[in-house]
Design an enzyme around this catalytic site. Structure first.
Site, mmCIF file in Angstrom:
data_model
loop_
_atom_site.group_PDB
_atom_site.id
_atom_site.type_symbol
_atom_site.label_atom_id
_atom_site.label_comp_id
_atom_site.label_asym_id
_atom_site.label_seq_id
_atom_site.Cartn_x
_atom_site.Cartn_y
_atom_site.Cartn_z
ATOM 1 N N HIS A 18 28.797 -24.752 24.423
ATOM 2 C CA HIS A 18 27.496 -25.328 24.745
ATOM 3 C C HIS A 18 26.601 -24.248 25.344
ATOM 4 O O HIS A 18 27.007 -23.091 25.479
ATOM 5 C CB HIS A 18 27.642 -26.560 25.643
ATOM 6 C CG HIS A 18 28.365 -26.316 26.940
ATOM 7 N ND1 HIS A 18 27.926 -25.409 27.884
ATOM 8 C CD2 HIS A 18 29.516 -26.843 27.449
ATOM 9 C CE1 HIS A 18 28.731 -25.414 28.915
ATOM 10 N NE2 HIS A 18 29.731 -26.257 28.671
ATOM 11 N N HIS A 21 28.076 -21.910 28.187
ATOM 12 C CA HIS A 21 28.885 -20.769 27.706
ATOM 13 C C HIS A 21 27.980 -19.737 27.041
ATOM 14 O O HIS A 21 28.167 -18.537 27.157
ATOM 15 C CB HIS A 21 29.914 -21.205 26.647
ATOM 16 C CG HIS A 21 30.751 -22.382 27.037
ATOM 17 N ND1 HIS A 21 30.793 -23.531 26.280
ATOM 18 C CD2 HIS A 21 31.574 -22.593 28.079
ATOM 19 C CE1 HIS A 21 31.622 -24.398 26.843
ATOM 20 N NE2 HIS A 21 32.101 -23.856 27.937
ATOM 21 N N CYS A 126 42.558 -30.801 40.687
ATOM 22 C CA CYS A 126 41.572 -31.210 39.673
ATOM 23 C C CYS A 126 41.995 -30.637 38.327
ATOM 24 O O CYS A 126 42.050 -29.412 38.157
ATOM 25 C CB CYS A 126 40.164 -30.737 40.034
ATOM 26 S SG CYS A 126 39.026 -31.063 38.657
ATOM 27 N N CYS A 129 39.148 -28.476 36.677
ATOM 28 C CA CYS A 129 39.035 -27.083 37.157
ATOM 29 C C CYS A 129 40.352 -26.346 37.045
ATOM 30 O O CYS A 129 40.392 -25.129 37.207
ATOM 31 C CB CYS A 129 38.619 -27.033 38.619
ATOM 32 S SG CYS A 129 37.011 -27.694 38.991
ATOM 33 N N CYS A 143 36.865 -34.197 42.895
ATOM 34 C CA CYS A 143 36.143 -32.964 42.583
ATOM 35 C C CYS A 143 34.748 -33.318 42.078
ATOM 36 O O CYS A 143 34.611 -34.106 41.134
ATOM 37 C CB CYS A 143 36.915 -32.198 41.511
ATOM 38 S SG CYS A 143 35.921 -30.937 40.720
ATOM 39 N N HIS A 146 33.892 -32.824 38.141
ATOM 40 C CA HIS A 146 34.528 -33.576 37.043
ATOM 41 C C HIS A 146 34.662 -35.058 37.397
ATOM 42 O O HIS A 146 34.623 -35.409 38.580
ATOM 43 C CB HIS A 146 35.905 -32.967 36.724
ATOM 44 C CG HIS A 146 35.802 -31.579 36.162
ATOM 45 N ND1 HIS A 146 35.947 -30.448 36.924
ATOM 46 C CD2 HIS A 146 35.512 -31.147 34.904
ATOM 47 C CE1 HIS A 146 35.763 -29.375 36.169
ATOM 48 N NE2 HIS A 146 35.500 -29.764 34.941
ATOM 49 N N LYS A 293 22.689 -32.531 35.523
ATOM 50 C CA LYS A 293 23.859 -31.760 35.147
ATOM 51 C C LYS A 293 24.142 -32.028 33.674
ATOM 52 O O LYS A 293 23.951 -33.143 33.206
ATOM 53 C CB LYS A 293 25.041 -32.277 35.983
ATOM 54 C CG LYS A 293 25.957 -31.186 36.456
ATOM 55 C CD LYS A 293 27.136 -31.776 37.181
ATOM 56 C CE LYS A 293 28.379 -31.415 36.400
ATOM 57 N NZ LYS A 293 29.588 -32.053 36.807
ATOM 58 N N LYS A 296 28.783 -34.681 28.721
ATOM 59 C CA LYS A 296 28.922 -35.415 27.461
ATOM 60 C C LYS A 296 28.466 -36.857 27.634
ATOM 61 O O LYS A 296 27.818 -37.430 26.770
ATOM 62 C CB LYS A 296 30.392 -35.402 27.033
ATOM 63 C CG LYS A 296 30.757 -34.141 26.280
ATOM 64 C CD LYS A 296 32.168 -34.242 25.721
ATOM 65 C CE LYS A 296 32.801 -32.880 25.707
ATOM 66 N NZ LYS A 296 34.244 -32.870 25.808
HETATM 67 N N1 MSP Z 1 38.648 -20.822 31.548
HETATM 68 C C1 MSP Z 1 37.913 -20.662 32.748
HETATM 69 C C2 MSP Z 1 37.526 -19.208 32.959
HETATM 70 C C3 MSP Z 1 38.670 -18.252 32.989
HETATM 71 S S1 MSP Z 1 38.123 -16.601 33.090
HETATM 72 C C4 MSP Z 1 39.464 -15.735 33.441
HETATM 73 C C5 MSP Z 1 36.654 -21.513 32.699
HETATM 74 N N2 MSP Z 1 36.212 -21.866 31.479
HETATM 75 S S2 MSP Z 1 34.907 -22.754 31.176
HETATM 76 O O1 MSP Z 1 34.980 -23.071 29.769
HETATM 77 O O2 MSP Z 1 34.816 -23.841 32.076
HETATM 78 O O3 MSP Z 1 33.687 -21.793 31.297
HETATM 79 C C6 MSP Z 1 33.087 -21.573 32.529
HETATM 80 C C7 MSP Z 1 31.931 -20.607 32.368
HETATM 81 O O4 MSP Z 1 30.999 -21.070 31.378
HETATM 82 C C8 MSP Z 1 31.106 -20.498 33.633
HETATM 83 O O5 MSP Z 1 31.682 -19.636 34.583
HETATM 84 C C9 MSP Z 1 29.813 -19.980 33.063
HETATM 85 O O6 MSP Z 1 29.959 -18.643 32.716
HETATM 86 C C10 MSP Z 1 29.681 -20.821 31.799
HETATM 87 N N3 MSP Z 1 29.045 -22.113 32.085
HETATM 88 C C11 MSP Z 1 29.575 -23.357 31.888
HETATM 89 N N4 MSP Z 1 28.631 -24.302 32.196
HETATM 90 C C12 MSP Z 1 27.491 -23.695 32.605
HETATM 91 C C13 MSP Z 1 26.176 -24.125 32.898
HETATM 92 N N5 MSP Z 1 25.822 -25.389 32.956
HETATM 93 N N6 MSP Z 1 25.249 -23.165 33.110
HETATM 94 C C14 MSP Z 1 25.517 -21.826 32.991
HETATM 95 N N7 MSP Z 1 26.740 -21.395 32.707
HETATM 96 C C15 MSP Z 1 27.801 -22.276 32.721
HETATM 97 O O7 MSP Z 1 36.103 -21.781 33.746
#
Ligand code: MSP
Length: 468
Positions: A18, A21, A126, A129, A143, A146, A293, A296
Site C-alpha cells: 500500500h 510501504h 500483539c 506487531c 495494541c 491493530h 488511519k 482495510k
Molecule cells: N516486517 C516488519 C519490518 C521488519 S524490518 C527488519 C514490518 N513490516 S510492515 O509491513 O508492517 O511495514 C512497516 C513499514 O511500512 C513501516 O515502518 C513504514 O516504513 C511503512 N509503512 C506502513 N504503513 C505506513 C504508513 N501509513 N505511512 C508511512 N509508512 C508506513 O513492520
C-alpha cells in the site's frame, strides 16, 4: 569509489503493498539514485518478512501451507516495485535458505558470547506487531495499532537475549554526536528517554510458533521473527557475491512504529555478535488518509497501482516525494494528489516544457554540465524531498515561467534576439531542473533532457495530461 548501502524495512507478507510501504520504498529509491548519480557504488536492498505467527495464520486462513502462501504473495511486492521503477539491487525474502543459514550462525554467536538465558515469560502479545507489549504500549487493554483480537495473553518458556547488558554502550554511542546514528534529531531524544528508564531483556525465541527458523541450540524453539527479520540487512551482504564490502549499512530507512527494533535491539544483537553497527537510521512518520488511519475496514487503503494508473509512474513518485512524512504525520488523499499533480506537473512543469519545445524548436543549445550542489544533496540525504523539489521549482521552473510571461516571446519575431535569448535561457534552466529531478522522476527527466539535447525538438504529446 565510495560505497553506499541503503535499506527499507522488509514488509510483512500477510499484506499487499500500500501507499505506506510505497513511501519508504520510493524514498530509498530517490536517495539511492542520487548517490549513483554522484558516482557512489550503491547497494539498495528491500524485501519481504515471511516468518512468524501472523503469516502462518494468514496462510492457514487461505488453506495454504505458509511457504506456498509466501510464494504467492512475494511477487505482488516485487511487481509493485518494478512498476514504480524502483532500482533495488536485490529483493530479499527471509525464507531464502541462504538468509536462514546466516540467521542461525549469528544467533549462535550471541549464544557463544553467553548473552542468552532461559526464562518464563508471561504477558500481552500483539500478533499484528509480532511483539510483547508493555503497559505503556497498550491503550484500552490492547495494541492501538491493530484490532483488539490481535492482542493475546502469552505464557511461554523462552530464550532471552541480555539486551540490558548493552544499554550503557548504546547510550554512549547515541549521546556522542560523532557516533550518533538516530535521525531525525527528535527521535534521538525519544529513544534516550526510554533507554534511561528500565530496559528489560527481550525474548529471542518462540515455543509454539512452528513457522520460523529453528534455534540452533534448542530445536524445540523457533527464532523470534524480529531477530530473523533484522538480520536480513546483514545476511544479504554475506550470501550475495561481492557484497560483503557493503556492510555496515550506511542508511536504514524505517517508519516510526519500528524505531525501537532498529535503533536498540538491532544494535544490541550486533554488539553481542561482534559485528560493526549500521551508520545511520532515519525514522519517518506516517501517512494518514484524509485525516484517518489507513485501514482495510475503513476501505481507505491506497495502492501503488492506483497511483500509477492515475498519475503515471513518475507522477506517482513525485507526489510521494512531495508529501513524504518526515517529522510529522502527513495527510494525503487522491483529491489532494490530483490538485498537486495538476498544479505542479500538468500546469507548471508541463507547460514550461511545451512552451519551450513549441517556441524554441530547432534552437541550438550549448552543452552545459549540471553539477548537483551540496545543498540539494544534503536535503535529499535527510529525506527533505519537499524542500529539495521546492528549491528546484523555485530556481529553475517557476523562474522560467515567470521570465516567459514577462518577455512574451510568442509576440516576437522568430529571429528577434530577445526571443532567442529568453528561450535559450529558459531551456537551459529546464535542463538543469530535469537533471536535479532525475532521482525523483527518472523517465520524464530523461525525456526532457532528450528534447533539449543540442537542439530543441518538438514535443509529440504532453508529458502530464491534465486530470479532472
Ligand atoms: N516486517 C516488519 C519490518 C521488519 S524490518 C527488519 C514490518 N513490516 S510492515 O509491513 O508492517 O511495514 C512497516 C513499514 O511500512 C513501516 O515502518 C513504514 O516504513 C511503512 N509503512 C506502513 N504503513 C505506513 C504508513 N501509513 N505511512 C508511512 N509508512 C508506513 O513492520
Amino acid at each position: 569509489m565510495k560505497k553506499f548501502y541503503i535499506t527499507t524495512p522488509i514488509y510483512y507478507i500477510n499484506d499487499i503493498p500500500h501507499i505506506g510501504h510505497t513511501c519508504t520504498t520510493v524514498a530509498a529509491d530517490i536517495v539511492a539514485r542520487l548517490h549513483r548519480r554522484l558516482g557512489d557504488e550503491v547497494f539498495f536492498l528491500t524485501g519481504t518478512d515471511e516468518h512468524g505467527q501472523k503469516v502462518a495464520e494468514c496462510a492457514e486462513k487461505e488453506g495454504l501451507d505458509p511457504k506456498t502462501y509466501c510464494d504467492k504473495i512475494a511477487p505482488t511486492f516485487i511487481n509493485a516495485w518494478r512498476e514504480l521503477n524502483i532500482s533495488n539491487d536485490f529483493f530479499i525474502r527471509t525464507t531464502d535458505p541462504r538468509h536462514e543459514k546466516i540467521v542461525g550462525e549469528l544467533l549462535q554467536k550471541i549464544y557463544d558470547k553467553g548473552d542468552v538465558y532461559k526464562a518464563k515469560y508471561e504477558g500481552w502479545y500483539c500478533i499484528g506487531c509480532e511483539k510483547f507489549l508493555t503497559e505503556t504500549d497498550m491503550v484500552d487493554e490492547h495494541c492501538p495499532l491493530h484490532p483488539p483480537e490481535k492482542t493475546v495473553k502469552k505464557s511461554e518458556e523462552n530464550w532471552f537475549f541480555k539486551l540490558s547488558k548493552y544499554v550503557p554502550q548504546i547510550i554512549e554511542l547515541i549521546e556522542n554526536p560523532e557516533t550518533n546514528y538516530i535521525y531525525p534529531e527528535g527521535k534521538k531524544a525519544e529513544v534516550l528517554a526510554k533507554l534511561k528508564a528500565r530496559i528489560n531483556d527481550i525474548s529471542l525465541s518462540r515455543e509454539n510458533v512452528e513457522w520460523g527458523i529453528p534455534l540452533p541450540w534448542d530445536k524445540t524453539q523457533s527464532i523470534y521473527v524480529w531477530f530473523d527479520a533484522l538480520i536480513n540487512y546483514y545476511s544479504a551482504t554475506q550470501f550475495l557475491e561481492d557484497k560483503s564490502k557493503f556492510w555496515p549499512a550506511d542508511l536504514h530507512l524505517l517508519g516510526k512504529e519500528i524505531l525501537w527494533f532498529h535503533t536498540i535491539i538491532w544494535q544490541g544483537m550486533l554488539m553481542s555478535a561482534g559485528i560493526e553497527l549500521p551508520k545511520k537510521t532515519y525514522t519517518h512518520s506516517f501517512y494518514m488518509i484524509d485525516g484517518q488511519k489507513m485501514s482495510k475496514s475503513l476501505g481507505n487503503v491506497i495502492s501503488p497501482q492506483q497511483l500509477v494508473e492515475l498519475f503515471g509512474v513518475d507522477g506517482a513518485r513525485y507526489l510521494i516525494a512531495r508529501s513524504f512524512p518526515t517529522d510529522n504525520d502527513a495527510d494525503v488523499g487522491i483529491c489532494r494528489f490530483k490538485e498537486r499533480y495538476n498544479a505542479d506537473l500538468a500546469n507548471n512543469l508541463g507547460n514550461l516544457v511545451s512552451r519551450i519545445c513549441k517556441l524554441g524548436e530547432e534552437l541550438k543549445l550549448e552543452d552545459q554540465k549540471v553539477i548537483i550542489n551540496d545543498k540539494y544533496k544534503i536535503l535529499i540525504d535527510n529525506l527533505k524531498f519537499d524542500e529539495a523539489i521546492g528549491w528546484v521549482f523555485e530556481n529553475y521552473i517557476d523562474k522560467s515561467n515567470n521570465r516567459l510571461n514577462e518577455v512574451t516571446p510568442w509576440k516576437l519575431e522568430a529571429s528577434d534576439p530577445k526571443r532567442i535569448e529568453v528561450l535559450t535561457e529558459c531551456a537551459q534552466n529546464l535542463k538543469s531542473a530535469a537533471n536535479y529531478l532525475e532521482p525523483v522522476m527518472p523517465e520524464i527527466s530523461k525525456k526532457i533532457m532528450n528534447l533539449l539535447n543540442e537542439t530543441i525538438r518538438p514535443l509529440e504529446s504532453g508529458l502530464f495530461p491534465r486530470l479532472k
